[in-house]
Design a protein around this motif. Structure first.
Motif, PDB file in Angstrom:
ATOM      1  N   GLN A 186       0.805  -1.217   0.000  1.00 33.89           N
ATOM      2  CA  GLN A 186       0.000   0.000   0.000  1.00 33.89           C
ATOM      3  C   GLN A 186       0.841   1.271   0.000  1.00 33.89           C
ATOM      4  OE1 GLN A 186      -2.593  -0.295   3.387  1.00 33.89           O
ATOM      5  NE2 GLN A 186      -3.902  -1.865   2.454  1.00 33.89           N
ATOM      6  N   SER A 187       2.028   1.192   0.532  1.00 34.35           N
ATOM      7  CA  SER A 187       2.866   2.386   0.657  1.00 34.35           C
ATOM      8  C   SER A 187       3.728   2.630  -0.574  1.00 34.35           C
ATOM      9  CB  SER A 187       3.763   2.266   1.897  1.00 34.35           C
ATOM     10  OG  SER A 187       4.630   1.144   1.779  1.00 34.35           O
ATOM     11  N   ARG A 188       3.606   1.761  -1.574  1.00 35.03           N
ATOM     12  CA  ARG A 188       4.447   1.918  -2.758  1.00 35.03           C
ATOM     13  C   ARG A 188       4.019   3.121  -3.602  1.00 35.03           C
ATOM     14  NH1 ARG A 188       5.341  -4.180  -5.269  1.00 35.03           N
ATOM     15  NH2 ARG A 188       6.958  -4.840  -3.782  1.00 35.03           N
ATOM     16  N   SER A 189       5.000   3.744  -4.217  1.00 35.95           N
ATOM     17  CA  SER A 189       4.740   4.812  -5.182  1.00 35.95           C
ATOM     18  C   SER A 189       5.663   4.613  -6.381  1.00 35.95           C
ATOM     19  CB  SER A 189       4.983   6.185  -4.550  1.00 35.95           C
ATOM     20  OG  SER A 189       6.331   6.299  -4.115  1.00 35.95           O
ATOM     21  N   GLU A 190       5.191   5.079  -7.542  1.00 33.23           N
ATOM     22  CA  GLU A 190       5.963   4.905  -8.773  1.00 33.23           C
ATOM     23  C   GLU A 190       6.913   6.081  -8.992  1.00 33.23           C
ATOM     24  OE1 GLU A 190       3.637   4.217 -12.237  1.00 33.23           O
ATOM     25  OE2 GLU A 190       2.546   2.504 -11.386  1.00 33.23           O
ATOM     26  N   PHE A 191       8.062   5.789  -9.554  1.00 32.63           N
ATOM     27  CA  PHE A 191       9.008   6.827  -9.940  1.00 32.63           C
ATOM     28  C   PHE A 191       9.944   6.250 -10.996  1.00 32.63           C
ATOM     29  CE2 PHE A 191      10.750   4.528  -6.386  1.00 32.63           C
ATOM     30  CZ  PHE A 191      12.094   4.353  -6.680  1.00 32.63           C
ATOM     31  N   ASP A 192      10.705   7.136 -11.619  1.00 30.79           N
ATOM     32  CA  ASP A 192      11.629   6.743 -12.680  1.00 30.79           C
ATOM     33  C   ASP A 192      13.059   6.707 -12.148  1.00 30.79           C
ATOM     34  OD1 ASP A 192       9.676   8.807 -14.793  1.00 30.79           O
ATOM     35  OD2 ASP A 192       9.646   6.606 -14.734  1.00 30.79           O
ATOM     36  N   VAL A 193      13.787   5.731 -12.603  1.00 29.21           N
ATOM     37  CA  VAL A 193      15.194   5.630 -12.225  1.00 29.21           C
ATOM     38  C   VAL A 193      16.004   5.344 -13.475  1.00 29.21           C
ATOM     39  CG1 VAL A 193      14.950   3.178 -11.657  1.00 29.21           C
ATOM     40  CG2 VAL A 193      16.879   4.466 -10.749  1.00 29.21           C
ATOM     41  N   GLU A 194      17.157   5.997 -13.571  1.00 23.24           N
ATOM     42  CA  GLU A 194      18.049   5.811 -14.718  1.00 23.24           C
ATOM     43  C   GLU A 194      19.282   5.037 -14.272  1.00 23.24           C
ATOM     44  OE1 GLU A 194      20.774   8.539 -17.723  1.00 23.24           O
ATOM     45  OE2 GLU A 194      18.949   9.375 -16.832  1.00 23.24           O
ATOM     46  N   LEU A 195      19.547   3.922 -14.918  1.00 19.67           N
ATOM     47  CA  LEU A 195      20.682   3.066 -14.595  1.00 19.67           C
ATOM     48  C   LEU A 195      21.632   2.989 -15.771  1.00 19.67           C
ATOM     49  CD1 LEU A 195      18.740   0.028 -13.047  1.00 19.67           C
ATOM     50  CD2 LEU A 195      19.686   1.991 -11.818  1.00 19.67           C
ATOM     51  N   SER A 196      22.872   2.667 -15.467  1.00 19.07           N
ATOM     52  CA  SER A 196      23.810   2.396 -16.559  1.00 19.07           C
ATOM     53  C   SER A 196      23.466   1.036 -17.159  1.00 19.07           C
ATOM     54  CB  SER A 196      25.247   2.396 -16.038  1.00 19.07           C
ATOM     55  OG  SER A 196      25.466   1.284 -15.188  1.00 19.07           O
ATOM     56  N   LEU A 197      23.792   0.855 -18.391  1.00 18.39           N
ATOM     57  CA  LEU A 197      23.480  -0.413 -19.064  1.00 18.39           C
ATOM     58  C   LEU A 197      24.170  -1.595 -18.395  1.00 18.39           C
ATOM     59  CD1 LEU A 197      23.717   0.754 -22.795  1.00 18.39           C
ATOM     60  CD2 LEU A 197      21.634   0.241 -21.490  1.00 18.39           C
ATOM     61  N   ALA A 198      25.288  -1.318 -17.741  1.00 22.58           N
ATOM     62  CA  ALA A 198      26.049  -2.411 -17.110  1.00 22.58           C
ATOM     63  C   ALA A 198      25.528  -2.776 -15.723  1.00 22.58           C
ATOM     64  CB  ALA A 198      27.528  -2.020 -17.010  1.00 22.58           C
ATOM     65  N   ASP A 199      24.608  -1.947 -15.175  1.00 20.31           N
ATOM     66  CA  ASP A 199      24.154  -2.175 -13.792  1.00 20.31           C
ATOM     67  C   ASP A 199      22.999  -3.172 -13.757  1.00 20.31           C
ATOM     68  OD1 ASP A 199      23.836  -2.046 -11.104  1.00 20.31           O
ATOM     69  OD2 ASP A 199      23.279   0.075 -11.007  1.00 20.31           O
ATOM     70  N   THR A 200      23.278  -4.390 -14.144  1.00 19.28           N
ATOM     71  CA  THR A 200      22.232  -5.417 -14.164  1.00 19.28           C
ATOM     72  C   THR A 200      21.847  -5.874 -12.761  1.00 19.28           C
ATOM     73  OG1 THR A 200      23.957  -7.100 -14.455  1.00 19.28           O
ATOM     74  CG2 THR A 200      22.909  -6.246 -16.452  1.00 19.28           C
ATOM     75  N   SER A 201      22.766  -5.747 -11.802  1.00 20.21           N
ATOM     76  CA  SER A 201      22.448  -6.185 -10.436  1.00 20.21           C
ATOM     77  C   SER A 201      21.368  -5.312  -9.817  1.00 20.21           C
ATOM     78  CB  SER A 201      23.709  -6.179  -9.562  1.00 20.21           C
ATOM     79  OG  SER A 201      24.219  -4.866  -9.429  1.00 20.21           O
ATOM     80  N   THR A 202      21.431  -3.989 -10.059  1.00 16.12           N
ATOM     81  CA  THR A 202      20.391  -3.102  -9.523  1.00 16.12           C
ATOM     82  C   THR A 202      19.061  -3.342 -10.223  1.00 16.12           C
ATOM     83  OG1 THR A 202      22.001  -1.402  -8.917  1.00 16.12           O
ATOM     84  CG2 THR A 202      19.716  -0.701  -9.159  1.00 16.12           C
ATOM     85  N   LEU A 203      19.103  -3.631 -11.522  1.00 16.38           N
ATOM     86  CA  LEU A 203      17.870  -3.952 -12.235  1.00 16.38           C
ATOM     87  C   LEU A 203      17.220  -5.201 -11.644  1.00 16.38           C
ATOM     88  CD1 LEU A 203      15.915  -3.395 -14.567  1.00 16.38           C
ATOM     89  CD2 LEU A 203      17.390  -4.807 -16.026  1.00 16.38           C
ATOM     90  N   ALA A 204      18.026  -6.209 -11.363  1.00 14.45           N
ATOM     91  CA  ALA A 204      17.497  -7.425 -10.731  1.00 14.45           C
ATOM     92  C   ALA A 204      16.941  -7.112  -9.348  1.00 14.45           C
ATOM     93  CB  ALA A 204      18.598  -8.476 -10.651  1.00 14.45           C
ATOM     94  N   TRP A 205      17.622  -6.207  -8.625  1.00 11.23           N
ATOM     95  CA  TRP A 205      17.161  -5.796  -7.293  1.00 11.23           C
ATOM     96  C   TRP A 205      15.791  -5.140  -7.397  1.00 11.23           C
ATOM     97  CZ3 TRP A 205      15.722  -1.401  -4.695  1.00 11.23           C
ATOM     98  CH2 TRP A 205      15.795  -1.414  -3.298  1.00 11.23           C
ATOM     99  N   LEU A 206      15.587  -4.293  -8.417  1.00 12.69           N
ATOM    100  CA  LEU A 206      14.300  -3.619  -8.598  1.00 12.69           C
ATOM    101  C   LEU A 206      13.187  -4.623  -8.882  1.00 12.69           C
ATOM    102  CD1 LEU A 206      15.396  -0.537 -10.729  1.00 12.69           C
ATOM    103  CD2 LEU A 206      14.665  -0.539  -8.335  1.00 12.69           C
ATOM    104  N   TYR A 207      13.470  -5.621  -9.693  1.00 17.16           N
ATOM    105  CA  TYR A 207      12.466  -6.653  -9.979  1.00 17.16           C
ATOM    106  C   TYR A 207      12.168  -7.480  -8.721  1.00 17.16           C
ATOM    107  CZ  TYR A 207      11.891  -6.150 -15.031  1.00 17.16           C
ATOM    108  OH  TYR A 207      11.548  -5.690 -16.281  1.00 17.16           O
TER     109      TYR A 207
END
Length: 364
Positions: A297-318
């Motif tokens: 319920q406390s979630r909110s949407e926002f945009d984040v810009e990552l480097s193409l090489a930062d796959t670990s943070t992308l996995a963290w977001l998922y």
């Protein structure tokens, strides 16, 4: 009043109130037996339950603070003094002054050690990669038994007050797949002595900094409503709750001791609460689902810009949030994600640590 000569003379008399040193001494002289007041009894129980070094230090600090507060009056009937040098002025250091100095020195050392514990806990919280769910409640409400059911790991869950003096932390996956950390905390009592709250502050901070508070109540206790007020009062004093607020989730524990029709009536009267039995495991699934919903319920949407090489943070977001969409350009990966405030803070810390010179651009 002569109980010393009675056939069943007690070895100990307890008073459910705080006694002054003079009152305690006079009662022991009158009754010819050991007398303990409420705070002394709680300290005795805490001392018997402490298992870790941190727990023992917290109990010792509380006991020393209690002793120090009672020194002046408890020694007024004595005139003991140590020998001293006459040219220093006076006959020497009195016993009360010596005791006070020794206690003060020990208190300073213990506080320093506990401050180190508090600092380490703070660092661990900053590095913690998952939301924390703190189980709070009155002493002997069944928190540790429920904690074992939630996490699948056994703990010391005897039917005794204050079996948990150190916070226990265990990870668990929620139905959505999100991982959280459950924390089992020390139980509260009515009119909890201030010195105990101060001594156990390093432990109680786990409740203060938790992402979600789950109040576990012994719904079968005749004073359950009063216990609820006491718990909320302590949490408010600690700063874990705004004044007048309630914990986010409430569990009505020990329904295994109630008739089925009484449980149904309870559900009708308190539809927002979750009936459960830590002993039998009933209500655990419903609690996990409720925790999942509340965090969502406390979630909110926002945009984040990552480097193409930062796959670990992308996995963290998922893994930690709900990715709405993503697309890549020649240099960056653009992700719109929904996260709760605590995870958003963790993401900021993660990105800042990875690249303090060029942090990701977050936009609401």
């Amino acid at each position: 009043m002569d109980i010393a000569g009675a056939a069943e003379a007690p070895h100990l008399i307890l008073f459910n109130a705080d006694l002054t040193p003079v009152q305690q001494r006079n009662l022991e002289d009158l009754l010819q037996t050991k007398v303990l007041d409420r705070t002394a009894l709680i300290l005795e129980i805490f001392g018997a339950r402490a298992r870790t070094r941190e727990g023992r230090l917290q109990v010792e600090l509380a006991h020393l603070e209690w002793q120090r507060s009672r020194l002046v009056r408890s020694w007024t009937h004595l005139e003991r003094q140590r020998g001293g040098f006459g040219f220093l002025g006076g006959p020497g250091e009195s016993q009360i002054e010596l005791d006070r100095r020794l206690i003060t020195e020990r208190v300073i050392r213990i506080r320093k050690e506990l401050e180190d514990v508090r600092r380490r806990r703070g660092l661990h919280r900053q590095r913690r990669d998952h939301p924390t769910i703190a189980l709070v409640g009155y002493a002997n409400a069944g928190k540790s038994t429920l904690f074992s059911r939630l996490t699948g790991q056994s703990t010391d869950a005897r039917n005794l007050p204050f079996t948990t003096l150190d916070p226990l932390m265990r990870a668990r996956a929620l139905p959505s797949g999100r991982t959280v950390v459950f924390s089992d905390t020390v139980g509260f009592v009515s009119d909890l002595p201030t010195l105990l709250i101060a001594a156990f502050r390093a432990t109680l901070e786990e409740a203060v900094h938790a992402d979600l508070l789950v109040h576990v109540r012994d719904i079968t206790h005749p004073e359950t409503a009063a216990q609820r007020r006491d718990v909320i009062s302590v949490l408010t004093t600690l700063g874990a709750l705004p004044d007048g607020a309630d914990p986010q989730l409430e569990v009505l524990n020990k329904i295994d001791q109630m008739a089925a029709e009484d449980v149904q009536l309870l559900q009708a009267q308190q539809p927002a609460a979750i009936p459960a039995s830590g002993l039998l495991g009933s209500g655990v699934t419903e609690l996990l689902e409720a925790v999942d919903r509340r965090l969502g319920q406390s979630r909110s949407e926002f945009d984040v810009e990552l480097s193409l090489a930062d796959t670990s943070t992308l996995a963290w977001l998922y893994r930690r949030g709900a990715v709405v969409r993503q697309h890549a350009d020649a240099t960056s990966l653009h992700v719109r994600v929904a996260l709760d405030p605590a995870d958003r803070g963790r993401l900021n810390a993660r990105l800042a640590k990875a690249s303090s010179a060029n942090p990701a651009d977050l936009q609401t």
